[in-house]
Scaffold this active site. Sequence first.
Site, PDB file in Angstrom:
ATOM      1  N   SER A 143       0.790  -1.104   0.101  1.00 55.28           N
ATOM      2  CA  SER A 143      -0.042   0.045   0.035  1.00 55.28           C
ATOM      3  C   SER A 143       0.698   1.184  -0.023  1.00 55.28           C
ATOM      4  CB  SER A 143      -0.925   0.023   1.039  1.00 55.28           C
ATOM      5  OG  SER A 143      -1.465   1.081   1.411  1.00 55.28           O
ATOM      6  N   TYR A 156      -2.632  -0.905  10.360  1.00 55.29           N
ATOM      7  CA  TYR A 156      -2.471  -1.043   8.981  1.00 55.29           C
ATOM      8  C   TYR A 156      -0.946  -0.549   8.374  1.00 55.29           C
ATOM      9  CZ  TYR A 156      -3.984  -1.258   4.087  1.00 55.29           C
ATOM     10  OH  TYR A 156      -4.264  -1.266   2.762  1.00 55.29           O
TER      11      TYR A 156
HETATM   12  P1  NAD Z   1     -11.571  -6.321  -0.333  1.00 59.71           P
HETATM   13  O1  NAD Z   1     -12.183  -6.201   1.083  1.00 59.71           O
HETATM   14  O2  NAD Z   1     -12.347  -6.200  -1.342  1.00 59.71           O
HETATM   15  O3  NAD Z   1     -10.821  -7.846  -0.447  1.00 59.71           O
HETATM   16  C1  NAD Z   1     -10.148  -8.524   0.766  1.00 59.71           C
HETATM   17  C2  NAD Z   1     -10.241  -9.839   0.452  1.00 59.71           C
HETATM   18  O4  NAD Z   1      -9.522 -10.437   1.807  1.00 59.71           O
HETATM   19  C3  NAD Z   1     -11.620 -10.545   0.356  1.00 59.71           C
HETATM   20  O5  NAD Z   1     -11.327 -11.492  -0.522  1.00 59.71           O
HETATM   21  C4  NAD Z   1     -11.810 -11.120   1.621  1.00 59.71           C
HETATM   22  O6  NAD Z   1     -12.803 -12.117   1.797  1.00 59.71           O
HETATM   23  C5  NAD Z   1     -10.454 -11.496   2.142  1.00 59.71           C
HETATM   24  N1  NAD Z   1     -10.092 -11.690   3.628  1.00 59.71           N
HETATM   25  C6  NAD Z   1     -10.624 -10.962   4.803  1.00 59.71           C
HETATM   26  N2  NAD Z   1     -10.202 -11.600   5.775  1.00 59.71           N
HETATM   27  C7  NAD Z   1      -9.627 -12.606   5.398  1.00 59.71           C
HETATM   28  C8  NAD Z   1      -8.974 -13.737   6.305  1.00 59.71           C
HETATM   29  N3  NAD Z   1      -9.014 -13.655   7.568  1.00 59.71           N
HETATM   30  N4  NAD Z   1      -8.447 -14.900   5.697  1.00 59.71           N
HETATM   31  C9  NAD Z   1      -8.679 -14.832   4.384  1.00 59.71           C
HETATM   32  N5  NAD Z   1      -9.114 -14.000   3.579  1.00 59.71           N
HETATM   33  C10 NAD Z   1      -9.663 -12.753   4.189  1.00 59.71           C
HETATM   34  O7  NAD Z   1     -10.183  -5.318  -0.085  1.00 59.71           O
HETATM   35  P2  NAD Z   1      -9.055  -4.797  -1.343  1.00 59.71           P
HETATM   36  O8  NAD Z   1      -9.536  -3.084  -1.342  1.00 59.71           O
HETATM   37  O9  NAD Z   1      -9.356  -5.543  -2.643  1.00 59.71           O
HETATM   38  O10 NAD Z   1      -7.737  -5.241  -0.678  1.00 59.71           O
HETATM   39  C11 NAD Z   1      -6.811  -6.112  -1.112  1.00 59.71           C
HETATM   40  C12 NAD Z   1      -5.369  -5.593  -0.479  1.00 59.71           C
HETATM   41  O11 NAD Z   1      -5.217  -4.448  -1.193  1.00 59.71           O
HETATM   42  C13 NAD Z   1      -5.441  -5.647   1.032  1.00 59.71           C
HETATM   43  O12 NAD Z   1      -4.268  -6.171   1.461  1.00 59.71           O
HETATM   44  C14 NAD Z   1      -5.254  -4.064   0.891  1.00 59.71           C
HETATM   45  O13 NAD Z   1      -4.830  -3.536   2.127  1.00 59.71           O
HETATM   46  C15 NAD Z   1      -4.765  -3.547  -0.226  1.00 59.71           C
HETATM   47  N6  NAD Z   1      -4.871  -2.198  -0.462  1.00 59.71           N
HETATM   48  C16 NAD Z   1      -6.128  -1.921  -0.956  1.00 59.71           C
HETATM   49  C17 NAD Z   1      -6.405  -0.384  -1.291  1.00 59.71           C
HETATM   50  C18 NAD Z   1      -7.539   0.312  -1.753  1.00 59.71           C
HETATM   51  O14 NAD Z   1      -7.879   1.208  -2.011  1.00 59.71           O
HETATM   52  N7  NAD Z   1      -8.573  -0.779  -2.023  1.00 59.71           N
HETATM   53  C19 NAD Z   1      -5.056   0.439  -1.290  1.00 59.71           C
HETATM   54  C20 NAD Z   1      -3.881  -0.076  -0.751  1.00 59.71           C
HETATM   55  C21 NAD Z   1      -3.770  -1.261  -0.585  1.00 59.71           C
END
Ligand code: NAD
Length: 261
Positions: A143, A156
């Site tokens: 991130s 985080y």
């Molecule tokens: P999201 O909430 O759409 O997806 C998260 C996924 O993780 C889902 O499939 C969920 O079921 C799974 N998950 C949650 N708890 C879990 C557990 N205990 N065991 C197994 N799976 C689990 O989120 P996203 O935005 O797609 O995020 C994905 C990654 O990207 C994360 O690591 C997040 O920190 C990172 N990220 C996201 C953003 C953003 O703006 N969306 C920015 C920077 C980084």
Amino acid sequence: MMLKGKTALITGSTSGIGLGYAKVLAAEGANIIINGFGDADAIEAERKSLEGLNGASALYSGADLTKVDAIEEMMAMAANAFGGVDILINNAGVQHVAPVEEFPVDKWNLIIALNLTAAFHTTRLAVPYMKNKKWGRIIQTASAHSLTASPFKSAYVTAKHGLAGFTKTVALETATFGITANCISPGYVWTPLVENQIPDTMKARNMTREQVMNDVLLAGQPTKQFVTVEQIAATALFLCGEAASNITGANISVDGGWTAQ
Ligand code: NAD
């Protein structure tokens, strides 16, 4: 098909960015293991549609990645089905927004376990097979918060900075084995994770939904646009290719200029 014969395991791929990775890798012919929570029928439909993309197999593991046993079972499933994992994408993650003095201890523990420690366990279990094959790709969804901080996100930011350091260490240890380990560091991507933190941020900062979107989320993103899931997935696909075989230990920002400031 660039990835025919390879197997990719993507954690947290029932939604958002993870699902985007699964689609591009499946389209290039990789066998896929998806993981995450959600509605069983929706997940099964997703699994089937991945198999339809380019003839590869797709399996689902519902492993809760905060539990070491569950991670070990998931990796054993990958070994039994495909011999092991060639492409490991550590992507599952959650967020919680609160001032440090009020930060719930259970949320701290959850975020460190899922966003950081789970990547250690999947990596330690995937690396022996990759070393044997003299080829591997380890990609973390880190991130912008692996490089910089924001208030109210102590767990985080801590987990993501840790993940960036972990990745550099793994890159050094695996550098002579044809394995690369890199972080992709998105800014704000429009996914359920971002949408779900809006109510808490509204509360923590006493703002409306529109103010949170424009004055908090996109305030730090110079392009004033959300990054797309497809742009993150395309970056991962590039890292899987031969052209990226000398990119290791890097932290690649896809953040609309956020961390340039
Ligand atoms: P999201 O909430 O759409 O997806 C998260 C996924 O993780 C889902 O499939 C969920 O079921 C799974 N998950 C949650 N708890 C879990 C557990 N205990 N065991 C197994 N799976 C689990 O989120 P996203 O935005 O797609 O995020 C994905 C990654 O990207 C994360 O690591 C997040 O920190 C990172 N990220 C996201 C953003 C953003 O703006 N969306 C920015 C920077 C980084």
